[in-house]
Design a protein around this motif. Structure first.
Motif, PDB file in Angstrom:
ATOM      1  N   THR A   1       5.303   9.284   2.346  1.00  0.00           N
ATOM      2  CA  THR A   1       3.884   9.639   2.283  1.00  0.00           C
ATOM      3  C   THR A   1       3.722  10.546   1.069  1.00  0.00           C
ATOM      4  OG1 THR A   1       3.695   9.536   4.664  1.00  0.00           O
ATOM      5  CG2 THR A   1       2.062  10.881   3.526  1.00  0.00           C
TER       6      THR A   1
ATOM      7  N   HIS B   1       0.265   5.695   1.005  1.00  0.00           N
ATOM      8  CA  HIS B   1      -0.720   6.596   1.576  1.00  0.00           C
ATOM      9  C   HIS B   1      -0.638   7.972   0.942  1.00  0.00           C
ATOM     10  CE1 HIS B   1      -3.633   7.821   4.523  1.00  0.00           C
ATOM     11  NE2 HIS B   1      -2.910   8.914   4.723  1.00  0.00           N
TER      12      HIS B   1
ATOM     13  N   GLY C   1      -6.118   9.217   0.899  1.00  0.00           N
ATOM     14  CA  GLY C   1      -6.110   8.071   1.811  1.00  0.00           C
ATOM     15  C   GLY C   1      -5.200   6.943   1.337  1.00  0.00           C
ATOM     16  N   THR C   2      -5.382   5.777   1.973  1.00  0.00           N
ATOM     17  CA  THR C   2      -4.501   4.639   1.695  1.00  0.00           C
ATOM     18  C   THR C   2      -4.878   3.997   0.363  1.00  0.00           C
ATOM     19  OG1 THR C   2      -4.209   4.298   4.045  1.00  0.00           O
ATOM     20  CG2 THR C   2      -3.735   2.411   2.622  1.00  0.00           C
TER      21      THR C   2
ATOM     22  N   GLN D   1       0.837  -1.197   0.000  1.00  0.00           N
ATOM     23  CA  GLN D   1       0.000   0.000   0.000  1.00  0.00           C
ATOM     24  C   GLN D   1       0.867   1.241   0.000  1.00  0.00           C
ATOM     25  OE1 GLN D   1      -2.374  -0.555   3.542  1.00  0.00           O
ATOM     26  NE2 GLN D   1      -3.909  -1.662   2.367  1.00  0.00           N
TER      27      GLN D   1
END
Ligand code: GLU
Length: 291
Positions: A238, A168, A173-174, A166
């Motif tokens: 991120t 983010h 969002g993720t 994943q």
């Protein structure tokens, strides 16, 4: 927001004068670092000939200085780092996730037209995988005969290695990373021994970037970047993909729209304060001011 120090970056490709869209990305990166007592780095993404124009680089530094936008630490210039990218390509080859591709652009377009496939909205033509099926012996033979080739990432192999990781995005969002839908992207060409996707991942990791802020036109590319990070075991920053600046009719302001270059705004009498204020309004309107 993580508690580790924020390191953001502004990573323009100086293939033309800086325009307001670049500046929005620059301001967002600077602001995010400042809001968290972090650092904002400057990286010149000049791996291809279009972005290697000394006059444009000069103009970029002038524009940034005129606006009072400052960056921390040393400037990283990608065109000086082909040896670093070459070593990473060797590693990827050793992992068995790269293959040579001998198809020309015209051949690829013809193959896709035959298959009835249209180009992807932001990532362009997706390679149908023709050379992935060449035997190792045939590929070796063609390379030994000097056939021009690119190196593509075998996304199926990549997916087998990384599973379903994943990433983010601060605004969306993720996200589940599904790189195979973007096709086997090029990581190196004969004339340019490294591609954007490779260099950006390598450099974000090497510079310790914790937050990648950039326009939403690069959102899809992040799946590819996350996949490369997974294969190489690199840290995952991120992300924050901000909205793009649009004109009054809602059309995206393109880099080729010279009227919106900072140089032309300067020439038209805009002050740095006026430019900065309208960028801040644009950032607030795009909802990312408070993150
Ligand atoms: N060099 C890219 C550009 O100027 C930005 C790349 C990035 O932020 O990851 O559009």
């Amino acid at each position: 927001m993580r508690s580790c120090p924020v390191i953001s970056r502004f990573a323009p490709s100086p293939s033309g004068p800086l325009h307001v869209g670049h500046l929005l990305a620059a301001l967002q990166a600077r602001r995010l670092a400042d809001a968290h007592g972090g650092r904002c780095l400057l990286r010149v993404e000049d791996i291809d000939a279009r972005a290697q124009q000394p006059a444009m680089l000069e103009l970029m530094y002038e524009d940034l200085a005129w606006l009072g936008l400052q960056f921390d630490g040393e400037v990283l210039v990608q065109s000086r780092r082909f040896a670093v990218y070459g070593a990473v390509l060797d590693k990827l080859r050793a992992l068995g996730v790269l293959y040579p591709c001998f198809c020309t652009r015209t051949e690829i377009k013809a193959q896709l037209a035959e298959m009835g496939r249209a180009p992807h909205a932001t990532l362009g033509y997706q390679y149908p995988g023709t050379c992935r099926h060449l035997s190792a012996a045939e590929a070796e033979e063609r390379m030994a005969a000097g056939a021009p080739h690119a190196w593509r990432l075998n996304m199926q192999r990549v997916q087998d290695i990384i599973g379903c990781p994943q990433w983010h995005d601060l605004l969306r969002g993720t996200q589940r990373c599904v790189p195979s839908v973007f096709g086997d992207v090029v990581l190196a060409r004969k004339e340019f021994p490294a591609s954007y996707h490779l260099c950006v991942v390598v450099d974000d990791a090497e510079q310790g970037v914790t937050h990648v802020t950039r326009g939403e036109d690069l959102f899809d590319a992040t799946h590819i970047h996350r996949a490369i990070q997974g294969v190489l075991g690199l840290p995952v920053p991120t992300y924050c993909h901000h909205g793009l600046l649009r004109d009054n009719e809602g059309k995206r302001l393109a880099k080729r729209d010279g009227a919106r270059s900072l140089a032309s705004l300067r020439a038209a009498g805009y002050t740095p304060q006026m430019v900065m204020e309208s960028l801040q309004v644009a950032l607030r309107n795009s909802g990312i001011w408070n993150i």
